[in-house]
Design an enzyme around this catalytic site. Structure first.
Site, mmCIF file in Angstrom:
data_model
loop_
_atom_site.group_PDB
_atom_site.id
_atom_site.type_symbol
_atom_site.label_atom_id
_atom_site.label_comp_id
_atom_site.label_asym_id
_atom_site.label_seq_id
_atom_site.Cartn_x
_atom_site.Cartn_y
_atom_site.Cartn_z
ATOM 1 N N CYS A 1 0.913 -1.109 -0.025
ATOM 2 C CA CYS A 1 -0.129 0.119 -0.013
ATOM 3 C C CYS A 1 0.910 1.308 0.033
ATOM 4 O O CYS A 1 2.132 1.049 0.225
ATOM 5 C CB CYS A 1 -0.819 -0.111 1.402
ATOM 6 S SG CYS A 1 -1.691 -1.529 1.436
ATOM 7 N N ARG B 1 1.396 1.670 -6.003
ATOM 8 C CA ARG B 1 1.586 0.625 -4.885
ATOM 9 C C ARG B 1 0.365 0.003 -4.756
ATOM 10 O O ARG B 1 0.429 -1.126 -3.954
ATOM 11 C CB ARG B 1 2.093 1.421 -3.711
ATOM 12 C CG ARG B 1 3.384 2.237 -3.843
ATOM 13 C CD ARG B 1 3.855 2.781 -2.627
ATOM 14 N NE ARG B 1 4.132 1.809 -1.624
ATOM 15 C CZ ARG B 1 5.377 1.400 -1.417
ATOM 16 N NH1 ARG B 1 6.306 1.451 -2.425
ATOM 17 N NH2 ARG B 1 5.488 0.382 -0.469
ATOM 18 N N TRP C 1 -3.519 -1.780 -1.344
ATOM 19 C CA TRP C 1 -3.619 -3.090 -2.097
ATOM 20 C C TRP C 1 -3.997 -4.111 -1.280
ATOM 21 O O TRP C 1 -3.595 -4.433 -0.070
ATOM 22 C CB TRP C 1 -2.542 -3.449 -2.712
ATOM 23 C CG TRP C 1 -2.306 -4.479 -3.759
ATOM 24 C CD1 TRP C 1 -2.704 -4.586 -5.004
ATOM 25 C CD2 TRP C 1 -1.907 -5.789 -3.287
ATOM 26 N NE1 TRP C 1 -2.704 -5.810 -5.528
ATOM 27 C CE2 TRP C 1 -2.005 -6.722 -4.438
ATOM 28 C CE3 TRP C 1 -1.435 -6.620 -2.344
ATOM 29 C CZ2 TRP C 1 -1.801 -8.037 -4.726
ATOM 30 C CZ3 TRP C 1 -1.054 -7.934 -2.302
ATOM 31 C CH2 TRP C 1 -1.429 -8.836 -3.493
ATOM 32 N N ASN D 1 0.816 0.085 6.004
ATOM 33 C CA ASN D 1 1.391 -0.832 4.807
ATOM 34 C C ASN D 1 2.137 -1.992 5.428
ATOM 35 O O ASN D 1 3.043 -1.786 6.073
ATOM 36 C CB ASN D 1 2.265 0.010 4.028
ATOM 37 C CG ASN D 1 2.854 -0.884 2.804
ATOM 38 O OD1 ASN D 1 2.115 -1.940 2.156
ATOM 39 N ND2 ASN D 1 4.140 -0.585 2.412
ATOM 40 N N GLY D 2 1.843 -3.286 5.156
ATOM 41 C CA GLY D 2 2.330 -4.584 5.432
ATOM 42 C C GLY D 2 1.408 -5.525 5.942
ATOM 43 O O GLY D 2 0.257 -5.482 5.847
ATOM 44 N N GLU E 1 8.894 -13.325 -20.788
ATOM 45 C CA GLU E 1 8.365 -11.714 -20.433
ATOM 46 C C GLU E 1 7.365 -11.488 -21.427
ATOM 47 O O GLU E 1 6.357 -10.750 -20.771
ATOM 48 C CB GLU E 1 9.563 -11.105 -20.760
ATOM 49 C CG GLU E 1 9.541 -9.368 -20.459
ATOM 50 C CD GLU E 1 8.797 -8.967 -19.286
ATOM 51 O OE1 GLU E 1 9.120 -10.085 -18.232
ATOM 52 O OE2 GLU E 1 8.607 -7.871 -19.163
ATOM 53 N N LYS F 1 3.746 -9.979 -19.778
ATOM 54 C CA LYS F 1 3.374 -8.686 -20.385
ATOM 55 C C LYS F 1 1.763 -8.827 -20.799
ATOM 56 O O LYS F 1 0.834 -7.993 -20.291
ATOM 57 C CB LYS F 1 4.132 -8.060 -21.454
ATOM 58 C CG LYS F 1 5.573 -7.527 -21.000
ATOM 59 C CD LYS F 1 5.404 -6.193 -20.322
ATOM 60 C CE LYS F 1 5.372 -5.869 -18.834
ATOM 61 N NZ LYS F 1 6.346 -7.055 -18.046
ATOM 62 N N GLU G 1 -0.594 -9.793 -17.454
ATOM 63 C CA GLU G 1 -0.701 -8.776 -16.616
ATOM 64 C C GLU G 1 -1.619 -7.628 -17.231
ATOM 65 O O GLU G 1 -2.234 -6.980 -16.104
ATOM 66 C CB GLU G 1 0.483 -7.982 -15.962
ATOM 67 C CG GLU G 1 1.644 -7.783 -16.678
ATOM 68 C CD GLU G 1 2.885 -7.294 -15.983
ATOM 69 O OE1 GLU G 1 2.636 -7.038 -14.556
ATOM 70 O OE2 GLU G 1 3.684 -7.194 -16.499
ATOM 71 N N HIS H 1 6.968 -31.714 -26.182
ATOM 72 C CA HIS H 1 6.910 -32.524 -25.066
ATOM 73 C C HIS H 1 5.531 -31.929 -24.303
ATOM 74 O O HIS H 1 5.648 -32.123 -22.799
ATOM 75 C CB HIS H 1 8.081 -32.304 -24.156
ATOM 76 C CG HIS H 1 9.161 -32.418 -25.046
ATOM 77 N ND1 HIS H 1 9.771 -33.590 -25.402
ATOM 78 C CD2 HIS H 1 10.360 -31.667 -25.617
ATOM 79 C CE1 HIS H 1 11.003 -33.596 -25.785
ATOM 80 N NE2 HIS H 1 11.123 -32.212 -26.164
ATOM 81 N N LYS I 1 2.409 -1.905 -8.382
ATOM 82 C CA LYS I 1 3.780 -1.787 -8.944
ATOM 83 C C LYS I 1 4.892 -2.450 -7.993
ATOM 84 O O LYS I 1 5.939 -2.861 -8.785
ATOM 85 C CB LYS I 1 4.153 -0.191 -9.256
ATOM 86 C CG LYS I 1 5.428 0.184 -9.775
ATOM 87 C CD LYS I 1 5.491 -0.552 -11.294
ATOM 88 C CE LYS I 1 6.882 -0.444 -12.006
ATOM 89 N NZ LYS I 1 6.887 -0.912 -13.170
HETATM 90 C C1 AGP Z 1 6.428 -6.705 -14.021
HETATM 91 O O1 AGP Z 1 5.757 -6.115 -15.424
HETATM 92 C C2 AGP Z 1 5.402 -6.894 -13.179
HETATM 93 N N1 AGP Z 1 4.919 -5.905 -12.447
HETATM 94 C C3 AGP Z 1 6.032 -7.670 -11.750
HETATM 95 O O2 AGP Z 1 6.234 -8.933 -12.232
HETATM 96 C C4 AGP Z 1 7.590 -7.092 -11.320
HETATM 97 O O3 AGP Z 1 8.490 -7.284 -12.257
HETATM 98 C C5 AGP Z 1 7.845 -7.853 -9.873
HETATM 99 O O4 AGP Z 1 6.849 -7.450 -8.990
HETATM 100 C C6 AGP Z 1 9.317 -7.448 -9.471
HETATM 101 O O5 AGP Z 1 9.464 -5.980 -9.100
HETATM 102 P P1 AGP Z 1 10.576 -5.416 -8.644
HETATM 103 O O6 AGP Z 1 11.425 -5.539 -9.873
HETATM 104 O O7 AGP Z 1 10.389 -4.085 -8.471
HETATM 105 O O8 AGP Z 1 11.306 -6.214 -7.741
#
Ligand code: AGP
Length: 610
Positions: free
Chosen positions: A2, A27, A74, A100-101, A483, A487, A490, A506, A605
């Protein structure tokens, strides 16, 4: 993960808190709330949903004052409803808390409090805090907060106000980031320095178990309320580029950050390519020559996109430095018990520098005696400060939840590190010179790769309705397949999987049908023919094929249904160039599906909880 921001001073607190919440919304954005405190007591406004909902609530029922706390959530415990939105208050309304936590023992604490007659009004773990603070109140807010934090287990970054002490805010930190902002018109507490950008000049980073107190005239820090401690202050302008946070004319932060990649790569390399010695140079690795030459194994640890960058790093280090590398999900590494080896380095890769799993894995590696390094974007973040040494990306603030420029910058830094280690071992001067020349050409190649955007838009139109997508690549491009799948998942919520192209036969090839497109990373290179065969295997089963290929590759065009061209670069740099069309494809499909590109559902994020 958060976001918290609190302020006390001579300014109207509401605009400061709302601007700070906007900068922290990456966040988490399930709900938001504000509490102000004055002689009349504590006044709270909370709404589920985005900060815009809170802003309209304040339009309807304005708040005013010079002291307040605020929060963007969050959800970890309890659904994203108004009743679970922070701030949370005690029964009498004397104390308000934003947190936050995760309070791991909250159920036990809640039971004890309910047995004593306390009525809870939310489903959150956080709500135990204001009730505990009220219980421990005996005239000193720092002491009451300190005692409350001593009975909770878990993580917290919190801010507290009380009607008994209007104008005072107390903060405390354990495991979740918290900073103090020092400004000419007052002081603040926030989850990260970026939220302070419009009113603070200096920043103090709280350490775990520290408690701070701020008011209009000053600030102080103590360790669990005991002796006051002296803390270093940092110039905020050195840490946060205020200009990064706006859109700069782009419709979304993600698209802006995709197009910033040539500049970000230039910044990642700035001052680090040493032509005289045909190597790379870093100011903060803090490895002496003996340590450098003694490295026999590297454990790279990260989460999500940063983990994928580490997988590319594995290929780079084994190819250029001939050093064995293991890449581990941080959430797994932190609980494993790998053999301790003095000649092993743990390298944490992270954009935010606050990912809880990665921070925990770093701390565990340090505890086991490994030298720890970090590749990080956020200056002054927890991981950056706790690693023994490291390299900043200098990519600028990355606001879009889907990481783009951080990924390509991480791979670029890993490439430079591989050269650096390689040149202390077997890489010759001429090899170093060639590699550096190829790196210098990279920003232009990425700039050229961005020209595929119009083709990507057409491809997105054809596939935005699908429900499943496969991403396939080999060697350096296998991690990029992972990757690309992440993308798409998400930000468009389409199910996507990445595989080594040869792995399809396989089992996963059973997924292929006319409705399941496969994205192949198939630029010219040593495994081109092998990947072409894999593409044929998909076509033979009527699977649509989208090929990321070298310019005007007629052989690919004969097989693929759609071709997205990228410029040819040396294979070791293809991961950076090939990522561009995959980022754009996910972006365009997300738009067509009406998704929130910058703040996709369920995500945030920076994942600062386990
Ligand atoms: C990336 O597109 C994602 N939002 C997520 O996987 C991110 O890479 C992951 O949470 C790691 O975050 P960081 O690089 O800030 O440690």
């Amino acid at each position: 993960m958060c976001g918290i921001i609190a302020f006390t001073g001579s300014l109207d607190v509401i605009p400061i808190l709302l601007e700070g919440l906007r900068r922290l919304e990456y966040r988490g954005y399930d709900s938001a709330g504000i509490a102000t405190v004055d002689e009349a007591g504590i006044h709270v406004r909370r709404r589920s949903g985005r900060i815009a909902a809170l802003t309209s609530a304040l339009d309807d029922e304005p708040l005013a004052g010079n002291c307040g706390i605020s929060h963007t959530r969050w959800a970890t415990h309890g659904p994203a409803t108004e009743r679970n939105a922070h701030p949370h208050v005690d029964e009498a309304g004397d104390f308000a808390v934003v947190h936050n936590g995760v309070i791991e023992n909250y159920l036990q604490l809640r039971q004890q409090l309910e047995d004593d007659g306390i009525i809870f009004r939310s489903d959150t773990d956080t709500e135990v805090l204001p009730h505990l603070i009220a219980r421990f109140w005996s005239g000193d807010l720092v002491a009451a907060v300190t005692r409350a934090t001593e009975v909770v287990r878990g993580t917290y970054g919190l801010a507290v106000v009380s009607r008994h002490a209007p104008g005072t805010i107390v903060g405390a930190r354990l495991g979740s980031p918290l900073v103090i902002g020092i400004g000419p018109h007052g002081h603040s507490i926030a989850s990260d320095a970026g939220a302070l950008a419009n009113h603070a000049e200096k920043v103090v980073y709280l350490a775990d178990r520290q408690v701070c107190r701020i008011d209009a005239n000053g600030w102080s820090v103590s360790t669990r309320g005991a002796a006051a401690v002296d803390c270093a202050t940092h110039d905020l302008r050195q840490l946060v580029d205020v200009g990064d946070a706006d859109l700069g004319g782009f419709p979304h932060h993600m698209l802006k950050e995709i197009y910033e990649q040539p500049e970000a790569l230039t910044n990642a390399m700035r001052g680090r390519l040493d032509d005289a010695d045909a190597t790379a140079r870093f100011g903060g690795l803090n490895l002496d020559p003996r340590q450098l030459r003694g490295v026999e194994r590297i454990i790279m640890t990260a989460c999500g996109t940063s983990y994928h960058a580490g997988l590319v790093g594995e290929y780079l280090f084994e190819e250029l430095a001939r050093i064995p590398v293991e890449v581990e999900y941080a959430s797994e590494l932190r609980y494993r018990n790998p053999p301790v080896d003095r000649n092993t380095i743990t390298l944490a890769i992270t954009q935010s520098g606050e990912t809880a799993d990665t921070l925990a894995a770093l701390r565990e590696s340090k505890r086991m005696g490994h030298t720890t390094l970090a590749i990080c974007n956020a200056v002054g973040s927890s991981i950056a400060r706790e690693a023994d040494g490291g390299v900043y990306l200098h990519a600028g603030t990355e606001v879009g939840v889907a990481s783009t420029k951080a990924f390509t910058s991480q791979v670029c830094v890993l490439a430079m590190l591989a050269i650096y280690f390689g040149r202390t071992r077997h890489l010759s001067v001429s090899q170093g010179e060639r590699l550096i020349a190829e790196l210098r050409a990279l920003p232009d190649a990425v700039h050229a790769a961005l020209r595929c955007h119009e083709v990507v838009k057409q491809v997105a139109q054809r596939y935005s309705h699908v429900r499943n997508v496969l991403y396939l690549g080999r060697q350096f491009l296998y991690p990029v397949a992972l990757e690309g799948a992440l993308k798409l998942k998400e930000i468009s919520y389409i199910h996507a999987e990445g595989y080594p192209a040869a792995e399809m036969k396989h089992g996963p090839i059973a997924l292929v049908d006319e409705e399941t497109p496969s994205v192949f990373l198939v630029p010219r290179g040593q495994v081109f023919d092998k990947v072409m065969s894999n593409m044929q295997e998909i076509k033979a089963r009527r699977g649509p094929v989208i090929a990321i290929a070298s310019p005007d590759d007629r052989e690919v065009a004969k097989v693929a249904d759609d071709v997205i061209p990228i410029p040819d670069v040396p294979e070791w740099l293809q991961p950076i160039v090939a990522a561009i069309p995959l980022q754009l494809l996910a972006y365009e499909i997300s738009l067509l599906r009406g998704c929130d590109v910058d703040k996709p559902r369920n995500l945030a994020k920076s994942v600062t909880v386990e």
